[in-house]
Write an enzyme that holds these catalytic residues in place. Structure first.
Site, PDB file in Angstrom:
ATOM      1  N   TYR A 125       0.252  42.292  60.663  1.00 23.46           N
ATOM      2  CA  TYR A 125       1.348  43.027  61.295  1.00 23.46           C
ATOM      3  C   TYR A 125       2.385  42.081  61.889  1.00 23.46           C
ATOM      4  O   TYR A 125       3.559  42.409  61.967  1.00 23.46           O
ATOM      5  CB  TYR A 125       0.807  43.958  62.383  1.00 23.46           C
ATOM      6  CG  TYR A 125      -0.093  45.032  61.826  1.00 23.46           C
ATOM      7  CD1 TYR A 125       0.437  46.174  61.222  1.00 23.46           C
ATOM      8  CD2 TYR A 125      -1.476  44.910  61.857  1.00 23.46           C
ATOM      9  CE1 TYR A 125      -0.388  47.150  60.680  1.00 23.46           C
ATOM     10  CE2 TYR A 125      -2.301  45.887  61.323  1.00 23.46           C
ATOM     11  CZ  TYR A 125      -1.758  47.000  60.735  1.00 23.46           C
ATOM     12  OH  TYR A 125      -2.563  47.975  60.198  1.00 23.46           O
ATOM     13  N   VAL A 151      -4.856  44.302  53.035  1.00 20.53           N
ATOM     14  CA  VAL A 151      -5.361  45.678  53.094  1.00 20.53           C
ATOM     15  C   VAL A 151      -4.792  46.476  54.265  1.00 20.53           C
ATOM     16  O   VAL A 151      -5.124  47.652  54.427  1.00 20.53           O
ATOM     17  CB  VAL A 151      -6.906  45.714  53.102  1.00 20.53           C
ATOM     18  CG1 VAL A 151      -7.454  45.190  51.782  1.00 20.53           C
ATOM     19  CG2 VAL A 151      -7.491  44.932  54.272  1.00 20.53           C
ATOM     20  N   GLU A 152      -3.949  45.835  55.076  1.00 17.25           N
ATOM     21  CA  GLU A 152      -3.203  46.559  56.109  1.00 17.25           C
ATOM     22  C   GLU A 152      -1.900  45.823  56.378  1.00 17.25           C
ATOM     23  O   GLU A 152      -1.907  44.619  56.609  1.00 17.25           O
ATOM     24  CB  GLU A 152      -3.978  46.641  57.435  1.00 17.25           C
ATOM     25  CG  GLU A 152      -5.161  47.566  57.446  1.00 17.25           C
ATOM     26  CD  GLU A 152      -5.802  47.674  58.830  1.00 17.25           C
ATOM     27  OE1 GLU A 152      -5.065  47.578  59.851  1.00 17.25           O
ATOM     28  OE2 GLU A 152      -7.024  47.847  58.895  1.00 17.25           O
ATOM     29  N   ASN A 153      -0.807  46.579  56.361  1.00 17.16           N
ATOM     30  CA  ASN A 153       0.503  46.079  56.750  1.00 17.16           C
ATOM     31  C   ASN A 153       1.408  47.302  56.867  1.00 17.16           C
ATOM     32  O   ASN A 153       1.359  48.187  56.021  1.00 17.16           O
ATOM     33  CB  ASN A 153       1.058  45.105  55.694  1.00 17.16           C
ATOM     34  CG  ASN A 153       2.506  44.691  55.944  1.00 17.16           C
ATOM     35  OD1 ASN A 153       3.381  44.961  55.126  1.00 17.16           O
ATOM     36  ND2 ASN A 153       2.753  44.052  57.069  1.00 17.16           N
TER      37      ASN A 153
END
Length: 479
Positions: A315, A375-377
């Protein structure tokens, strides 16, 4: 030698969710109570997540957003159809442990829980979507916490191994990509959420956290071993909350502080990828008087069953300073960082740094030379829908465009190996950090507010069609 001009063929575009943030149906079809259920929205949320305030069941006067969330348990067919319409190649989701083993220590699994995920995976396969499954995304059955103390207890290895054996056997041929623990380094920052740890007065908290971390690392190796034995096609990854640390100034003590902070983040992945504890970790334990109990069998498992790929959430980058006078902090993914004056921030104070993603990709690649998976952004923002639920979220499109461009540069210019990209909260869901619904990440708007009110109606945002175009062009068209 082939020169890559863009994203590789077969790149896995998609989106990500977590069971406790989207499924709801917390007491349906035999599901047991989990740590993630009993974390309320409000000022007590973080002390509970951090293991400082005891809340082992629902209490009067609190609202628990995970109980119902966006009720994906009853809407998954509709939601997966929307993901398919965007062209998803993969969908990252997680297993609610207490759906499979309601208490966690049973010998036989709950068939209704197993059938639910089988239905989900088959629905994905129907549309050609590859499931990417996190075995434990902060979920721990409450019985394992009240009876055994969570991951501080070595008995957890037996319960986790049983869960994994059931999953790999039941879903053989339906799932190929697995992640063992979500953001495993969060155990140091949010130990109740990350490992079911609540600290009693007088305990050596650092020792408890590292002992629990050791148990999770051995459990991850056991899972990797099992996955490869049950189906040689399986690919198993680790997962960390990533974001490279920058020195606050060119002063050597700031650079040293940044290196130490990075090491704390990579400590877990060093073990999962290289198969042994790094010397810096052993020296830290020695200095702090921490004794981590481990067996020779543990060491062998860690050494012989390293992960196939490295996945992470990104992030923002972070800043470190060795100067105690530097105190101005910015918000971040659970833990705060020193404010970077060169970056803008989201409405929640998370600083925005697309180039930092390229830097982080290179740092991880240089350190491990293993394939990576983002796998997350994504961007958590307040979305204002019109009367039809449509949101003009150009700010989200701009954020994702810049980060995807940075990924492309890392692949094309720097030669990193990247398997795929799943944006966080591809459909609006409950925030893990704050418990809010108004902090939205999705391409799909869900009519629900912070108090749990709303119709749960799904509607497409502007970013929905934009991401559809990105996937269709394999990342070539970002306009």
């Amino acid at each position: 030698m082939t020169v890559t001009k863009g994203f590789p063929e077969g790149f896995l575009w998609g989106g990500a969710t977590a069971a406790n943030q989207c499924e709801g149906a917390y007491n349906v079809d035999g599901r047991g109570l989990a740590n993630v259920d009993v974390v309320p929205i409000g000022p007590d949320r973080f002390p509970i997540i951090a293991g400082k305030k005891k809340m082992f069941d629902f209490e009067e006067g609190y609202f628990y957003p995970a109980q119902d969330s966006i009720d994906m348990y009853h809407h998954f067919k509709e939601d997966i159809a929307l993901f398919a319409e965007m062209g998803f190649k993969t969908y990252r989701l997680s297993i609610a442990w207490s759906r499979i083993f309601p208490k966690g220590d049973e010998l036989e699994p709950n068939e209704k829980g197993l059938q639910f995920y089988e239905d989900v995976f088959k629905e994905c396969r129907k549309y050609g979507i590859e499931p990417l499954v996190t075995i434990t995304h902060f979920d721990c059955p409450m019985h394992l916490i009240t009876e055994y103390g969570g991951w501080r207890n070595r008995k957890m290895l037996e319960f986790y191994e049983r869960l994994c054996r059931v999953l790999f056997t039941r879903y053989k041929g339906l799932v190929t990509y697995w992640l063992t623990f979500n953001e495993i380094n969060m155990i140091l920052h949010a130990p109740f959420m990350g490992a079911g740890l609540y600290f009693e007065e007088g305990e050596n908290e650092e020792e408890v956290k590292y002992q629990a971390a050791h148990h999770e690392l051995v459990a991850s190796a056991i899972a990797t071993k099992l996955a490869h034995e049950i189906d040689p096609e399986n690919k198993v990854g680790c997962m960390l909350a990533a974001g490279q640390y920058y020195p606050h100034t060119a002063h050597p003590r700031d650079y040293w502080e940044a290196l130490k902070e990075d090491r704390e983040n990579y400590f877990f992945i060093d073990v999962q990828s290289r198969g042994e504890y790094p010397n810096y970790a052993k020296k830290k334990w020695e200095k702090l008087g921490i004794e981590v109990s481990m067996t020779e069998e543990d060491r062998s498992l860690l050494k012989e069953h390293t992960v196939d790929f490295i996945s992470f959430s990104y992030y923002s980058s972070r800043v470190a300073s060795g100067n105690p006078e530097v105190r101005e902090k910015t918000e971040g993914n659970i833990f705060a960082s020193i404010k970077n004056p060169y970056l803008e921030a989201s409405e929640w104070g998370w600083q925005i740094d697309p180039l930092g993603l390229r830097i982080t990709l290179n740092a991880i690649w240089d350190r491990y030379q293993k394939p990576m998976f983002i796998v997350e952004n994504g961007l958590g923002a307040i979305d204002i829908p019109d009367e039809n639920g449509y949101v003009v979220d150009d700010y989200r499109i701009d954020y994702l465009r810049q980060h995807i461009a940075a990924m492309r540069d890392a692949i094309v210019e720097d030669g990193v190996e990247l398997l795929g990209y799943t944006t966080w909260g591809c459909i609006d869901l409950v925030s893990a950090g704050t418990g809010e619904m108004k902090k939205r990440y999705g391409f799909i708007y869900v009519d629900r507010d912070n108090d749990g009110k709303g119709s749960l109606k799904r509607s497409k945002k502007k970013s929905f069609d934009w991401y559809k175009q990105v996937i269709a062009s394999n990342g070539a068209d970002l306009d």
